[in-house]
Design a protein around this motif. Structure first.
Motif, PDB file in Angstrom:
ATOM      1  N   VAL A 204       0.868  -1.183   0.000  1.00 20.46           N
ATOM      2  CA  VAL A 204       0.000   0.000   0.000  1.00 20.46           C
ATOM      3  C   VAL A 204       0.902   1.229   0.000  1.00 20.46           C
ATOM      4  CG1 VAL A 204      -1.891  -1.179   1.201  1.00 20.46           C
ATOM      5  CG2 VAL A 204      -0.132   0.027   2.534  1.00 20.46           C
ATOM      6  N   PRO A 205       0.361   2.409  -0.349  1.00 23.63           N
ATOM      7  CA  PRO A 205       1.182   3.624  -0.265  1.00 23.63           C
ATOM      8  C   PRO A 205       1.740   3.810   1.139  1.00 23.63           C
ATOM      9  CG  PRO A 205      -0.833   4.069  -1.488  1.00 23.63           C
ATOM     10  CD  PRO A 205      -0.982   2.686  -0.913  1.00 23.63           C
ATOM     11  N   ALA A 206       2.912   4.386   1.240  1.00 28.97           N
ATOM     12  CA  ALA A 206       3.596   4.519   2.528  1.00 28.97           C
ATOM     13  C   ALA A 206       2.755   5.249   3.562  1.00 28.97           C
ATOM     14  CB  ALA A 206       4.933   5.226   2.331  1.00 28.97           C
ATOM     15  N   ILE A 207       1.937   6.207   3.119  1.00 27.77           N
ATOM     16  CA  ILE A 207       1.141   6.998   4.069  1.00 27.77           C
ATOM     17  C   ILE A 207      -0.220   6.377   4.375  1.00 27.77           C
ATOM     18  CG2 ILE A 207       2.262   9.136   3.354  1.00 27.77           C
ATOM     19  CD1 ILE A 207      -0.329   9.810   1.793  1.00 27.77           C
ATOM     20  N   SER A 208      -0.515   5.239   3.767  1.00 31.38           N
ATOM     21  CA  SER A 208      -1.807   4.587   3.974  1.00 31.38           C
ATOM     22  C   SER A 208      -1.975   4.148   5.428  1.00 31.38           C
ATOM     23  CB  SER A 208      -1.924   3.371   3.055  1.00 31.38           C
ATOM     24  OG  SER A 208      -3.095   2.622   3.349  1.00 31.38           O
ATOM     25  N   GLN A 209      -3.216   4.161   5.887  1.00 31.17           N
ATOM     26  CA  GLN A 209      -3.531   3.688   7.233  1.00 31.17           C
ATOM     27  C   GLN A 209      -3.786   2.181   7.269  1.00 31.17           C
ATOM     28  OE1 GLN A 209      -3.420   5.831   9.983  1.00 31.17           O
ATOM     29  NE2 GLN A 209      -2.506   7.083   8.348  1.00 31.17           N
ATOM     30  N   VAL A 210      -3.801   1.543   6.118  1.00 33.23           N
ATOM     31  CA  VAL A 210      -4.047   0.103   6.027  1.00 33.23           C
ATOM     32  C   VAL A 210      -2.886  -0.669   6.656  1.00 33.23           C
ATOM     33  CG1 VAL A 210      -4.245  -1.839   4.421  1.00 33.23           C
ATOM     34  CG2 VAL A 210      -5.502   0.278   3.977  1.00 33.23           C
ATOM     35  N   GLN A 211      -3.225  -1.622   7.513  1.00 31.45           N
ATOM     36  CA  GLN A 211      -2.206  -2.421   8.194  1.00 31.45           C
ATOM     37  C   GLN A 211      -2.218  -3.889   7.781  1.00 31.45           C
ATOM     38  OE1 GLN A 211       0.235  -1.381  10.063  1.00 31.45           O
ATOM     39  NE2 GLN A 211      -0.401   0.755  10.160  1.00 31.45           N
ATOM     40  N   SER A 212      -3.320  -4.354   7.209  1.00 30.36           N
ATOM     41  CA  SER A 212      -3.409  -5.750   6.794  1.00 30.36           C
ATOM     42  C   SER A 212      -4.432  -5.873   5.684  1.00 30.36           C
ATOM     43  CB  SER A 212      -3.794  -6.652   7.969  1.00 30.36           C
ATOM     44  OG  SER A 212      -5.147  -6.454   8.316  1.00 30.36           O
ATOM     45  N   ILE A 213      -4.497  -7.053   5.079  1.00 25.95           N
ATOM     46  CA  ILE A 213      -5.429  -7.250   3.977  1.00 25.95           C
ATOM     47  C   ILE A 213      -6.877  -7.097   4.423  1.00 25.95           C
ATOM     48  CG2 ILE A 213      -5.552  -9.760   4.271  1.00 25.95           C
ATOM     49  CD1 ILE A 213      -5.696  -9.932   1.171  1.00 25.95           C
ATOM     50  N   ALA A 214      -7.155  -7.340   5.700  1.00 24.38           N
ATOM     51  CA  ALA A 214      -8.522  -7.191   6.197  1.00 24.38           C
ATOM     52  C   ALA A 214      -9.028  -5.766   6.029  1.00 24.38           C
ATOM     53  CB  ALA A 214      -8.579  -7.608   7.667  1.00 24.38           C
TER      54      ALA A 214
ATOM     55  N   LEU B 146       1.528   4.282  -6.847  1.00 26.44           N
ATOM     56  CA  LEU B 146       1.665   4.220  -5.390  1.00 26.44           C
ATOM     57  C   LEU B 146       2.273   5.513  -4.848  1.00 26.44           C
ATOM     58  CD1 LEU B 146       3.012   0.564  -5.113  1.00 26.44           C
ATOM     59  CD2 LEU B 146       0.901   1.374  -4.032  1.00 26.44           C
ATOM     60  N   GLN B 147       3.271   6.028  -5.560  1.00 24.68           N
ATOM     61  CA  GLN B 147       3.918   7.270  -5.130  1.00 24.68           C
ATOM     62  C   GLN B 147       2.948   8.442  -5.079  1.00 24.68           C
ATOM     63  OE1 GLN B 147       7.361   6.665  -8.019  1.00 24.68           O
ATOM     64  NE2 GLN B 147       8.407   7.745  -6.382  1.00 24.68           N
ATOM     65  N   SER B 148       2.022   8.482  -6.027  1.00 24.62           N
ATOM     66  CA  SER B 148       1.062   9.601  -6.094  1.00 24.62           C
ATOM     67  C   SER B 148      -0.277   9.260  -5.451  1.00 24.62           C
ATOM     68  CB  SER B 148       0.847  10.002  -7.558  1.00 24.62           C
ATOM     69  OG  SER B 148       0.396   8.889  -8.318  1.00 24.62           O
ATOM     70  N   ASN B 149      -0.332   8.107  -4.747  1.00 25.57           N
ATOM     71  CA  ASN B 149      -1.540   7.669  -4.035  1.00 25.57           C
ATOM     72  C   ASN B 149      -2.750   7.545  -4.954  1.00 25.57           C
ATOM     73  OD1 ASN B 149      -0.327   7.674  -1.314  1.00 25.57           O
ATOM     74  ND2 ASN B 149      -0.207   9.891  -1.634  1.00 25.57           N
ATOM     75  N   GLN B 150      -2.514   7.104  -6.181  1.00 26.07           N
ATOM     76  CA  GLN B 150      -3.603   6.924  -7.136  1.00 26.07           C
ATOM     77  C   GLN B 150      -4.260   5.555  -7.016  1.00 26.07           C
ATOM     78  OE1 GLN B 150      -1.920   7.736 -10.986  1.00 26.07           O
ATOM     79  NE2 GLN B 150      -1.856   9.956 -10.669  1.00 26.07           N
TER      80      GLN B 150
ATOM     81  N   ALA C 280       6.176   2.765  -0.464  1.00 29.84           N
ATOM     82  CA  ALA C 280       5.148   1.758  -0.215  1.00 29.84           C
ATOM     83  C   ALA C 280       5.470   0.998   1.067  1.00 29.84           C
ATOM     84  CB  ALA C 280       5.044   0.793  -1.391  1.00 29.84           C
ATOM     85  N   ARG C 281       4.481   0.271   1.532  1.00 28.59           N
ATOM     86  CA  ARG C 281       4.631  -0.540   2.752  1.00 28.59           C
ATOM     87  C   ARG C 281       3.969  -1.891   2.509  1.00 28.59           C
ATOM     88  NH1 ARG C 281       1.172  -0.291   6.741  1.00 28.59           N
ATOM     89  NH2 ARG C 281       0.403   1.703   5.968  1.00 28.59           N
ATOM     90  N   LYS C 282       4.685  -2.940   2.818  1.00 26.93           N
ATOM     91  CA  LYS C 282       4.168  -4.294   2.593  1.00 26.93           C
ATOM     92  C   LYS C 282       3.198  -4.675   3.703  1.00 26.93           C
ATOM     93  CE  LYS C 282       5.982  -8.975   1.767  1.00 26.93           C
ATOM     94  NZ  LYS C 282       7.218  -9.775   1.784  1.00 26.93           N
ATOM     95  N   ILE C 283       1.987  -5.095   3.319  1.00 27.85           N
ATOM     96  CA  ILE C 283       0.988  -5.459   4.330  1.00 27.85           C
ATOM     97  C   ILE C 283       0.534  -6.911   4.202  1.00 27.85           C
ATOM     98  CG2 ILE C 283       0.154  -3.106   4.705  1.00 27.85           C
ATOM     99  CD1 ILE C 283      -2.070  -5.337   2.714  1.00 27.85           C
ATOM    100  N   TYR C 284       1.086  -7.608   3.210  1.00 22.88           N
ATOM    101  CA  TYR C 284       0.719  -9.022   3.042  1.00 22.88           C
ATOM    102  C   TYR C 284       1.840  -9.731   2.307  1.00 22.88           C
ATOM    103  CZ  TYR C 284      -2.289 -13.095   2.184  1.00 22.88           C
ATOM    104  OH  TYR C 284      -2.832 -14.366   2.166  1.00 22.88           O
TER     105      TYR C 284
END
Length: 471
Positions: free
Chosen positions: A133-143, A191-195, A215-219
């Motif tokens: 996910v984008p580095a600034i995303s609040q997503v932490q997991s696939i859920a 990902l860089q532009s949060n599109q 980006a940040r790996k979440i899965y």
């Protein structure tokens, strides 16, 4: 009588000339590689750059007077390699289980046949594919991705991973998420532009994008527990005509594999120089205890991956019919290559271990015994990676290294649960009251560990500060 004798001699000379002309055959060896898909390096990039194929190509018997026309063609994915093979422009192709299976289907549709002749690198757990996910995303997991848009290269091995991951959540892939097709070279800027909200991809992009900071790996594919690999294919008619050349190609791959195992830093730098994929990411895969194992044997899990790929391709309507996996996957040539190289195929087939680390702690001098506790630091301008028996030892060493005016290239840690190698600055840590530090890919995994065993969940800066404060 004399005229008859002269005529016979002339016929003999012509016959001898024809035989010599026929013997002076030019044999093409055309190989389609994927240089930026770095776990194909031991079948492609290294073989080419170190001229290992030339070393093993047969030069006696029926090949005594042969001239080899070696052609290397580089691609960014497997599909165009398949197209070139079908068009008769390539003899060998390197690609993942998914596009490799599609290669077999495409050959059958064209009235031809290809053979999957070896694995090069893979993971029976599924590591290598991943979702970021984008580095600034609040997503932490696939859920957290329900209702969101996820891009993926369609009909790739990462597409299969994404579908398995969605199924494991109990979601409908047509209703609960929006899946769009996107190649990695497009997904990076997106990902860089949060599109885009998330992107699933194959080696090395689920690690490369986080390494580059956007980006940040979440899965990780290991969470889906579905084996994946990259390997080599050959045109079946070519293999039937030139079996010795196929074995020679695999002997070259075996030597490349050995060289990478012996000097992973050196060859990680070479791959970086050719591909632009940073050496730190190459070492993440190819170094000891790496994210994937370099494995040239046809383990049952890899055979199963081919079958699963074919069934998924049918589901995606990318294949109308299946193919016979037992005749498509061939271990004949790799077994011969192992024998010719003086290696034991059956022993390798039974070995599921990661590339082992035989080293002592860079600070304490103690023998490193627990692979899931290992951490490593690569210091700028140092040719070799430093090894540590634990994450806390490595975190303590950071202060000393920086006090000496040296720059840290990367810190690696092993996931305490799965054992996969992680980029330290992307990991989550749990610091126990005893001072022991454990690393994890996901925050939720760290929280579960802390709840069960005690300790505090920290990000990389927090873990570093906590360890230094305890000294």
């Amino acid at each position: 009588m004399r005229l008859k004798t002269l005529f016979s001699a002339l016929l003999l000379t012509v016959s001898s000339f024809a035989t010599t002309a026929n013997a002076a055959e030019t044999v093409r060896v055309a190989i389609g590689t994927q240089d930026t898909t770095i776990n194909t390096a031991t079948g492609g990039l290294l073989v080419r750059e170190l001229k290992l194929l030339e070393k093993y190509l047969p030069k006696d018997g029926k090949y005594k007077h042969v001239t080899y026309d070696i052609q290397w063609k580089n691609f960014t994915s497997g599909a165009p390699i398949t197209n070139e093979q079908i068009a008769g422009k390539l003899d060998f192709g390197l690609m993942a289980d998914f596009p490799g299976s599609l290669n077999g289907v495409a050959h059958e549709k064209a009235g031809r046949k290809s053979l999957f002749i070896t694995v090069l690198s893979g993971s029976v757990k599924g590591s290598g594919n991943g979702i970021v996910v984008p580095a600034i995303s609040q997503v932490q997991s696939i859920a957290d991705l329900k209702g969101k848009t996820i891009s993926v290269p369609f009909a790739s091995t990462s597409h299969g991973l994404l579908l398995r991951a969605i199924k494991a959540q109990g979601w409908d892939p047509d209703k609960d998420v929006k899946i769009i097709t996107q190649a990695p070279e497009v997904a990076g800027p997106a990902l860089q532009s949060n599109q885009i909200e998330a992107h699933a991809d194959f080696v090395p992009f689920a690690e490369l994008f986080p390494w580059r900071g956007f980006a940040r790996k979440i899965y990780d594919g290991s969470q889906a527990d579905g084996p994946t690999f990259h390997g080599g294919l050959v045109d079946a008619a070519y293999a039937e005509k030139y079996p010795e050349i196929v074995v020679a190609f695999l002997q070259a791959a075996l030597e490349a594999d050995r060289l990478f195992a012996e000097e992973p830093e050196k060859y990680s730098e070479l791959v970086a120089k050719i591909t632009g994929v940073e050496a730190e990411v190459n070492y993440l895969f190819h170094g000891p205890l790496g994210l994937q194992t370099r494995d040239l044997t046809w383990k049952p899990e890899y055979r199963k991956a081919v079958g699963t790929s074919i069934e998924t391709l049918k589901l995606l309507k990318k294949a109308d019919q299946g193919i016979d996996v037992d005749s498509f996957v061939s271990d004949r040539f790799i077994k011969e290559a192992f024998k010719a190289s003086g290696r034991d195929y059956d022993a390798a087939l039974k070995n599921y271990d990661q590339l082992p680390l035989k080293a002592k702690d860079a600070v304490t001098g103690e023998e490193i015994k627990d692979p899931k506790r290992v951490a490593q630091i690569w210091v700028k301008d140092e040719p070799l990676v430093r090894h540590y028996a634990s994450a806390e030892n490595a975190l303590k060493a950071l202060k000393t290294i920086e006090a000496e005016g040296k720059t840290i290239r990367v810190l690696y840690a092993q996931d305490r649960n799965s054992g996969i190698k992680l980029l330290g600055n992307q990991a989550w840590f749990v610091r126990a009251d005893t001072g022991e530090v454990s690393a994890f890919l996901l925050k939720e995994q760290a929280e579960a560990w802390a709840k069960e065993k005690g300790g505090k969940v920290l990000d990389f800066p927090g873990a570093r500060s906590a360890v230094l404060a305890s000294n």
